[in-house]
Design a protein around this motif. Sequence first.
Motif, PDB file in Angstrom:
ATOM      1  N   TYR A  28       0.841  -1.193   0.000  1.00  0.00           N
ATOM      2  CA  TYR A  28       0.000   0.000   0.000  1.00  0.00           C
ATOM      3  C   TYR A  28       0.877   1.244   0.000  1.00  0.00           C
ATOM      4  N   CYS A  29       0.889   1.954  -1.114  1.00  0.00           N
ATOM      5  CA  CYS A  29       1.815   3.087  -1.208  1.00  0.00           C
ATOM      6  C   CYS A  29       1.137   4.451  -1.184  1.00  0.00           C
ATOM      7  N   ALA A  30      -0.169   4.532  -1.532  1.00  0.00           N
ATOM      8  CA  ALA A  30      -0.775   5.869  -1.568  1.00  0.00           C
ATOM      9  C   ALA A  30      -2.282   5.815  -1.355  1.00  0.00           C
ATOM     10  N   ALA A  31      -2.782   6.792  -0.587  1.00  0.00           N
ATOM     11  CA  ALA A  31      -4.215   6.944  -0.347  1.00  0.00           C
ATOM     12  C   ALA A  31      -4.671   8.255  -0.960  1.00  0.00           C
ATOM     13  N   TYR A  32      -5.753   8.204  -1.740  1.00  0.00           N
ATOM     14  CA  TYR A  32      -6.302   9.416  -2.336  1.00  0.00           C
ATOM     15  C   TYR A  32      -7.666   9.741  -1.746  1.00  0.00           C
ATOM     16  N   SER A  33      -7.878  11.019  -1.485  1.00  0.00           N
ATOM     17  CA  SER A  33      -9.196  11.572  -1.187  1.00  0.00           C
ATOM     18  C   SER A  33      -9.194  12.995  -1.712  1.00  0.00           C
ATOM     19  N   ARG A  34     -10.357  13.480  -2.155  1.00  0.00           N
ATOM     20  CA  ARG A  34     -10.418  14.865  -2.623  1.00  0.00           C
ATOM     21  C   ARG A  34     -10.204  15.837  -1.475  1.00  0.00           C
ATOM     22  N   ASN A  35     -10.397  15.352  -0.236  1.00  0.00           N
ATOM     23  CA  ASN A  35     -10.117  16.126   0.966  1.00  0.00           C
ATOM     24  C   ASN A  35      -8.734  15.733   1.474  1.00  0.00           C
ATOM     25  N   VAL A  36      -7.767  16.608   1.371  1.00  0.00           N
ATOM     26  CA  VAL A  36      -6.387  16.254   1.681  1.00  0.00           C
ATOM     27  C   VAL A  36      -6.213  15.837   3.137  1.00  0.00           C
ATOM     28  N   GLU A  37      -6.964  16.449   4.044  1.00  0.00           N
ATOM     29  CA  GLU A  37      -6.850  16.080   5.449  1.00  0.00           C
ATOM     30  C   GLU A  37      -7.385  14.669   5.684  1.00  0.00           C
ATOM     31  N   LYS A  38      -8.470  14.342   5.008  1.00  0.00           N
ATOM     32  CA  LYS A  38      -9.006  12.982   5.119  1.00  0.00           C
ATOM     33  C   LYS A  38      -8.025  11.974   4.521  1.00  0.00           C
ATOM     34  N   ALA A  39      -7.388  12.345   3.421  1.00  0.00           N
ATOM     35  CA  ALA A  39      -6.386  11.466   2.804  1.00  0.00           C
ATOM     36  C   ALA A  39      -5.229  11.231   3.757  1.00  0.00           C
ATOM     37  N   ARG A  40      -4.789  12.295   4.433  1.00  0.00           N
ATOM     38  CA  ARG A  40      -3.674  12.166   5.379  1.00  0.00           C
ATOM     39  C   ARG A  40      -4.048  11.245   6.529  1.00  0.00           C
ATOM     40  N   GLU A  41      -5.237  11.435   7.081  1.00  0.00           N
ATOM     41  CA  GLU A  41      -5.685  10.609   8.200  1.00  0.00           C
ATOM     42  C   GLU A  41      -5.845   9.152   7.781  1.00  0.00           C
ATOM     43  N   TYR A  42      -6.365   8.942   6.586  1.00  0.00           N
ATOM     44  CA  TYR A  42      -6.598   7.574   6.113  1.00  0.00           C
ATOM     45  C   TYR A  42      -5.278   6.854   5.867  1.00  0.00           C
ATOM     46  N   ALA A  43      -4.322   7.553   5.276  1.00  0.00           N
ATOM     47  CA  ALA A  43      -3.005   6.959   5.036  1.00  0.00           C
ATOM     48  C   ALA A  43      -2.338   6.574   6.353  1.00  0.00           C
ATOM     49  N   ALA A  44      -2.467   7.436   7.351  1.00  0.00           N
ATOM     50  CA  ALA A  44      -1.878   7.135   8.658  1.00  0.00           C
ATOM     51  C   ALA A  44      -2.575   5.953   9.316  1.00  0.00           C
ATOM     52  N   GLN A  45      -3.889   5.890   9.180  1.00  0.00           N
ATOM     53  CA  GLN A  45      -4.665   4.809   9.797  1.00  0.00           C
ATOM     54  C   GLN A  45      -4.333   3.448   9.208  1.00  0.00           C
ATOM     55  N   TRP A  46      -4.136   3.392   7.884  1.00  0.00           N
ATOM     56  CA  TRP A  46      -3.955   2.109   7.205  1.00  0.00           C
ATOM     57  C   TRP A  46      -2.518   1.835   6.771  1.00  0.00           C
ATOM     58  N   GLY A  47      -1.614   2.738   7.066  1.00  0.00           N
ATOM     59  CA  GLY A  47      -0.203   2.470   6.812  1.00  0.00           C
ATOM     60  C   GLY A  47       0.258   2.688   5.387  1.00  0.00           C
ATOM     61  N   ALA A  48      -0.405   3.576   4.653  1.00  0.00           N
ATOM     62  CA  ALA A  48       0.065   3.907   3.312  1.00  0.00           C
ATOM     63  C   ALA A  48       1.336   4.738   3.405  1.00  0.00           C
ATOM     64  N   ASP A  49       2.198   4.621   2.413  1.00  0.00           N
ATOM     65  CA  ASP A  49       3.448   5.379   2.418  1.00  0.00           C
ATOM     66  C   ASP A  49       3.203   6.879   2.359  1.00  0.00           C
ATOM     67  N   ARG A  50       2.158   7.269   1.628  1.00  0.00           N
ATOM     68  CA  ARG A  50       1.887   8.698   1.472  1.00  0.00           C
ATOM     69  C   ARG A  50       0.414   8.903   1.105  1.00  0.00           C
ATOM     70  N   TYR A  51       0.039  10.153   0.886  1.00  0.00           N
ATOM     71  CA  TYR A  51      -1.345  10.501   0.572  1.00  0.00           C
ATOM     72  C   TYR A  51      -1.364  11.636  -0.439  1.00  0.00           C
ATOM     73  N   THR A  52      -2.514  11.829  -1.076  1.00  0.00           N
ATOM     74  CA  THR A  52      -2.644  12.908  -2.047  1.00  0.00           C
ATOM     75  C   THR A  52      -4.108  13.260  -2.250  1.00  0.00           C
ATOM     76  N   ASP A  53      -4.360  14.489  -2.692  1.00  0.00           N
ATOM     77  CA  ASP A  53      -5.714  14.893  -3.087  1.00  0.00           C
ATOM     78  C   ASP A  53      -5.737  15.238  -4.568  1.00  0.00           C
ATOM     79  N   SER A  54      -4.696  14.798  -5.303  1.00  0.00           N
ATOM     80  CA  SER A  54      -4.591  15.085  -6.732  1.00  0.00           C
ATOM     81  C   SER A  54      -4.628  13.790  -7.536  1.00  0.00           C
ATOM     82  N   LEU A  55      -5.660  13.621  -8.351  1.00  0.00           N
ATOM     83  CA  LEU A  55      -5.747  12.440  -9.209  1.00  0.00           C
ATOM     84  C   LEU A  55      -4.647  12.443 -10.263  1.00  0.00           C
TER      85      LEU A  55
END
Length: 333
Positions: A28-55
Amino acid sequence: MIRYATIGTNFVVNWFLEAAKKCEGLHYCAAYSRNVEKAREYAAQWGADRYTDSLTELAEAEDVDAVYIASPNSLHFEQAALMLTHGKHVLCEKTVTSNRRELERLLEIADEKGLVFMEAMRSAFIPAFGLIGDNLNKLGTIRRVSLQYAKYSSRYDKFRAGVVENAFDPRFSNGALMDIGVYCVHMLVKLFGRPERVTADAVFLENGVDGAGTILASYKGMQAELLYSKITTNRCPCQIQGEEATMVIEGDLTNPSRIVIWYRNGEEEILTPEGREDTMLPEVREWLRLMEGGETAATHNQFSLMEMEVMDEARRQMGIVYPADREELWKRY
């Protein structure tokens, strides 16, 4: 090692990630959400390497090999097309696209790029489905099929209170047919192929979304009824009736608890499915197998194409038109 990203942060993505953890070969390397804060929280929760709000950033990322998409149905085509055109394998939640033409275009892109594109139809990969298919020969000539999936949606209470969420908003290519009727349709075409004729009707709610519906599918010598609803709950089991025996599928259509074959002589045969605790795992394993083996998902996609063909015709008869049908987004790719 296949490095994957997710689009979406809902409970279905949680199920996918739990299954992916059990598959060696996925990272699991990246979590995307259109809400960057939600993406950050989700990546931290599930152990993704990073997060982004840009498709666009996700599509262009060199450290992402594959993407799991679990956004609203109306967004599936553009998101999947963007990922495929940038060389990413895609596993896309059901219903895979808004219409058959969109799916055809995605499959064309995947074929051109040599990528795996597959609909995440979890019920088609679970052991129970295999048991059903492997034992149909015991029924003799099959004459009638009744597939039912009616489940009162937790979001319907909000709808009744005046709050319309995505699941009850036709602008997102949503409604009872696309949300849960699709399970009945996919099971039907995978077991019996494309019907010769389809007749359909629906119950509509005040905002124009379909809350429930019925599809009658006609085959040579056989009829099938598909009953689905998001505003009621069914308690009757599904049945496949043959001249020699009747198969009763007990429990949730997407995860049957047991299968009973009743023979004409009064005898019964009970089949108990295994692996009911993790319905996402088989489809994730299959996606991984195809990617690692350099194969396509054509074997599975043929049924998704039939599914969309049946649903397009059912919607035509019911008068259900989505914005995606008018906009023809597939022409952009």
